[in-house]
Design a protein around this motif. Structure first.
Motif, PDB file in Angstrom:
ATOM      1  N   ALA A   1       0.847  -1.188   0.000  1.00 29.11           N
ATOM      2  CA  ALA A   1       0.000   0.000   0.000  1.00 29.11           C
ATOM      3  C   ALA A   1       0.881   1.236   0.000  1.00 29.11           C
ATOM      4  O   ALA A   1       2.040   1.182   0.403  1.00 29.11           O
ATOM      5  CB  ALA A   1      -0.894  -0.003   1.238  1.00 29.11           C
TER       6      ALA A   1
ATOM      7  N   PRO B   1      -5.472  -0.683   1.526  1.00 30.71           N
ATOM      8  CA  PRO B   1      -6.504  -1.722   1.656  1.00 30.71           C
ATOM      9  C   PRO B   1      -7.805  -1.097   2.180  1.00 30.71           C
ATOM     10  O   PRO B   1      -7.772  -0.130   2.947  1.00 30.71           O
ATOM     11  CB  PRO B   1      -5.920  -2.681   2.703  1.00 30.71           C
ATOM     12  N   ALA B   2      -8.928  -1.644   1.780  1.00 33.59           N
ATOM     13  CA  ALA B   2     -10.238  -1.092   2.151  1.00 33.59           C
ATOM     14  C   ALA B   2     -10.420  -0.990   3.666  1.00 33.59           C
ATOM     15  O   ALA B   2     -11.061  -0.065   4.160  1.00 33.59           O
ATOM     16  CB  ALA B   2     -11.345  -1.934   1.538  1.00 33.59           C
ATOM     17  N   ALA B   3      -9.839  -1.928   4.402  1.00 34.67           N
ATOM     18  CA  ALA B   3     -10.023  -1.962   5.853  1.00 34.67           C
ATOM     19  C   ALA B   3      -9.203  -0.895   6.587  1.00 34.67           C
ATOM     20  O   ALA B   3      -9.381  -0.683   7.779  1.00 34.67           O
ATOM     21  CB  ALA B   3      -9.663  -3.339   6.386  1.00 34.67           C
TER      22      ALA B   3
ATOM     23  N   ASP C   1      -8.068   2.803   7.630  1.00 35.61           N
ATOM     24  CA  ASP C   1      -8.659   4.130   7.770  1.00 35.61           C
ATOM     25  C   ASP C   1      -7.679   5.204   7.268  1.00 35.61           C
ATOM     26  O   ASP C   1      -6.625   5.409   7.869  1.00 35.61           O
ATOM     27  CB  ASP C   1      -9.011   4.363   9.235  1.00 35.61           C
ATOM     28  N   GLU C   2      -8.032   5.890   6.182  1.00 33.09           N
ATOM     29  CA  GLU C   2      -7.152   6.899   5.579  1.00 33.09           C
ATOM     30  C   GLU C   2      -6.796   8.015   6.558  1.00 33.09           C
ATOM     31  O   GLU C   2      -5.658   8.462   6.618  1.00 33.09           O
ATOM     32  CB  GLU C   2      -7.812   7.515   4.338  1.00 33.09           C
TER      33      GLU C   2
END
Length: 120
Positions: A22, A38-40, A42-43
Motif C-alpha cells: 500500500a 486496503p479497504a479496511a 482508515d485513511e
C-alpha cells in the motif's frame, strides 16, 4: 487533475514490486492527498500517524545532530512502514511485506517522492 497524477505515481510505485502492499501521499499536516490502501485501513488514521511520526523524526534527527531527516522506517512482525518527505509540502507512506527487499523499495520510493514533489 493533480489527484489523478498522484494516484498514477502511487499505482506505478505499488506495481514496481510485489513487496509494496500500500502507499499514500499526505500533506505535512496529515491530510490524505492520494492513496492506494486496503479497504479496511482508515485513511484519516494513516494520515494522522504518518504526519506525527515524520514530525517526531524531523525533531529527533535535529536534536541528536543527525542532519536533515530522509526517512522513517518502522519494522513490525507483519512488515515495514516507510515514510519520507516529498518536497516541502507532502509525505509518502509505504507499507511493505516482512520479507521485502528494502534497498529496491528505498530507491522506488525516492523516485516516486521526487515525482510527487515536482507535481506539488
Amino acid at each position: 487533475m493533480r489527484a489523478e497524477m498522484l494516484n498514477s505515481i502511487l499505482s506505478d510505485l505499488n506495481g514496481s514490486t510485489a513487496d509494496i502492499e500500500a502507499s499514500a501521499v499526505l500533506s505535512k499536516d496529515g491530510l490524505m492527498m492520494a492513496a492506494l490502501l486496503p479497504a479496511a485501513m482508515d485513511e484519516d488514521r494513516v494520515g494522522a500517524m504518518s504526519a506525527a511520526m515524520l514530525s517526531l523524526g524531523d525533531r529527533t534527527a535535529q536534536e541528536l545532530a543527525r542532519g536533515t531527516l530522509e526517512q522513517v522506517l518502522i519494522k513490525g512482525d507483519h512488515g515495514y512502514i516507510l515514510m519520507t518527505h516529498a518536497g516541502n509540502e507532502a509525505v509518502v507512506t509505504v507499507l511493505a511485506k516482512p520479507n521485502a527487499r528494502l534497498g529496491l523499495i528505498f530507491l522506488d520510493v525516492k523516485r516516486a517522492a521526487e515525482s510527487i514533489a515536482k507535481i506539488l
